[in-house]
Enzyme design. Structure first.
Site, PDB file in Angstrom:
ATOM      1  N   TYR A   1      37.353  41.976  33.653  1.00  0.00           N
ATOM      2  CA  TYR A   1      36.272  41.837  34.249  1.00  0.00           C
ATOM      3  C   TYR A   1      35.616  41.180  32.901  1.00  0.00           C
ATOM      4  O   TYR A   1      35.091  39.648  32.268  1.00  0.00           O
ATOM      5  CB  TYR A   1      35.219  41.443  35.927  1.00  0.00           C
ATOM      6  CG  TYR A   1      34.199  40.643  35.693  1.00  0.00           C
ATOM      7  CD1 TYR A   1      33.659  39.775  36.268  1.00  0.00           C
ATOM      8  CD2 TYR A   1      32.582  41.382  34.982  1.00  0.00           C
ATOM      9  CE1 TYR A   1      32.510  38.878  36.481  1.00  0.00           C
ATOM     10  CE2 TYR A   1      31.865  40.784  35.666  1.00  0.00           C
ATOM     11  CZ  TYR A   1      31.694  39.472  35.665  1.00  0.00           C
ATOM     12  OH  TYR A   1      30.547  38.766  36.253  1.00  0.00           O
TER      13      TYR A   1
ATOM     14  N   LYS B   1      35.069  37.792  30.661  1.00  0.00           N
ATOM     15  CA  LYS B   1      33.842  37.351  30.674  1.00  0.00           C
ATOM     16  C   LYS B   1      33.398  36.948  28.688  1.00  0.00           C
ATOM     17  O   LYS B   1      32.474  36.357  28.607  1.00  0.00           O
ATOM     18  CB  LYS B   1      32.515  37.670  31.286  1.00  0.00           C
ATOM     19  CG  LYS B   1      32.190  37.957  32.526  1.00  0.00           C
ATOM     20  CD  LYS B   1      32.335  37.117  33.618  1.00  0.00           C
ATOM     21  CE  LYS B   1      31.127  36.485  33.056  1.00  0.00           C
ATOM     22  NZ  LYS B   1      30.865  35.075  34.239  1.00  0.00           N
TER      23      LYS B   1
END
EC number: 1.1.1.170
Length: 362
Positions: free
Chosen positions: A161, A165
């Protein structure tokens, strides 16, 4: 030729029409990921502030006659374009949940999808793109105290994640182009919580029901930022509104938190006791917890050719629970006047009240 003649004879009227359109367009926005937890709260605050709101998502998460919904694939420009045409500002808060552990999905949505958003914004004439990023883009599992936006991106991101990002935030900030009237900014919240939260509170209560919340990692003194969802939304809207006034804000990232760092285990304990569950009572030394999690991760690697295991007790989760990681909001305060709307005490109280269905009977 006829068009030119008519345009000349009606110049004042046409100019007036453009002014009216510009004024109305300035208050029209699209929330990408508007059916999610943060997105729904963002839609509500935008409506309260007089905006006309579109929502683009893979599904319609709620009904509201004041909102126009567009359903489609974030990576498909043909799906996305109708939702962005004619709006001034796009808030991009779509992302798979951090715990999904699907590298391909994270890369497709967070990076490829965001590149599609940028391209479509340019094609549709969008003036401002505000990204929901994450303060975790600078976190590597070691203490961060009052961290600023000047910290470098993590060389070893804590998970897929966060890895995507970082790619996403870089793409959005690099796309900032004042000469072409396209301004971008990234908001970095940390530990979002609040009513309708599908992750933090439900997962915490599920762990408590299974008897997994008896121990705390470390001495319980490590300060962490948890941020009420309405404060996160407020930061996004302020950034967008000031971005139109001061192009110098473009291409920058901003930490947005409650500006009240709180001991990690104190925060969890307040949620637990507020819903009639016992707070953790026993301490495990941080070094011991990390060492055990590391050994478990090695075991998982050894047996992975034979069996797939997704351990919940991992070194990075130990680091998240046992280290200091809180961030300075001074940049947002100085450049666009950010101040949290809701204090931590009120935020916890409202959150607990909203999860009455998870309350344990005494």
């Amino acid at each position: 030729m006829e068009q030119a003649v008519h345009g000349e004879s009606k110049r004042g009227q046409v100019t007036g029409t453009h002014l009216t359109n510009d004024i109305s367009k300035a208050k029209k926005c699209t929330v990408i990921g508007g059916s999610g937890f943060l997105g729904q709260h963002m839609v509500e605050q935008l409506l309260e502030r007089g905006y006309t709101v579109n929502v683009f998502d893979i599904h319609q998460g709620f009904d509201n006659p004041r909102v126009q919904f567009f359903i489609g694939d974030l990576c498909n420009q043909q799906d996305l374009y109708p939702a962005l045409k004619g709006v001034s500002t796009v808030f991009h808060c779509a992302s798979p949940p951090p715990y999904s552990n699907n590298k391909e999905l994270f890369y497709r949505v967070n990076f490829i999808g965001t590149k599609t958003v940028i391209e479509t914004c340019r094609e549709a004439g969008v003036q401002k793109l505000i990204l929901t990023s994450s303060a975790s883009v600078v976190f590597e599992g070691v203490d961060i105290k009052n961290g600023t936006e000047d910290l470098p991106y993590a060389m070893k991101p804590i998970d897929y994640y966060t890895e995507t990002k970082i790619l996403q935030e870089r793409a959005v900030l690099d796309a900032n182009d004042p000469k072409k009237n396209f301004l971008t900014a990234a908001i970095r919240p940390h530990g979002i919580f609040g009513p309708r939260d599908p992750q933090l509170v439900p997962i915490l209560i599920d762990a408590a029901r299974k008897g997994k919340m008896k121990f705390m990692i470390g001495n319980g003194e490590n300060l962490v930022d948890f941020t009420f969802v309405e404060n996160v939304v407020h930061g996004h809207i302020l950034a967008a509104e000031h971005l139109s006034q001061d192009a110098a804000l473009g291409g920058k990232a901003f930490h947005i938190t409650n500006d009240e760092p709180i001991p990690f285990w104190t925060f969890l304990s307040r949620i637990l006791t507020g819903l009639n569950y016992e707070a953790p009572k026993y301490h495990i030394p941080y070094w011991m917890a990390y060492y055990l999690a590391f050994l478990l991760s090695l075991l998982v690697m050894v047996v992975s050719p034979l069996i797939q295991i997704q351990p919940t007790f991992t070194p990075i989760r130990v680091a998240l629970a046992g280290t200091f990681h809180y961030y300075s909001c001074e940049k947002a305060k100085k450049l666009f006047g950010y101040r949290p709307l809701v204090t931590m005490d009120e935020a916890v109280e409202r959150t607990v009240q909203s999860f009455h269905h998870l309350r344990k009977d005494k």
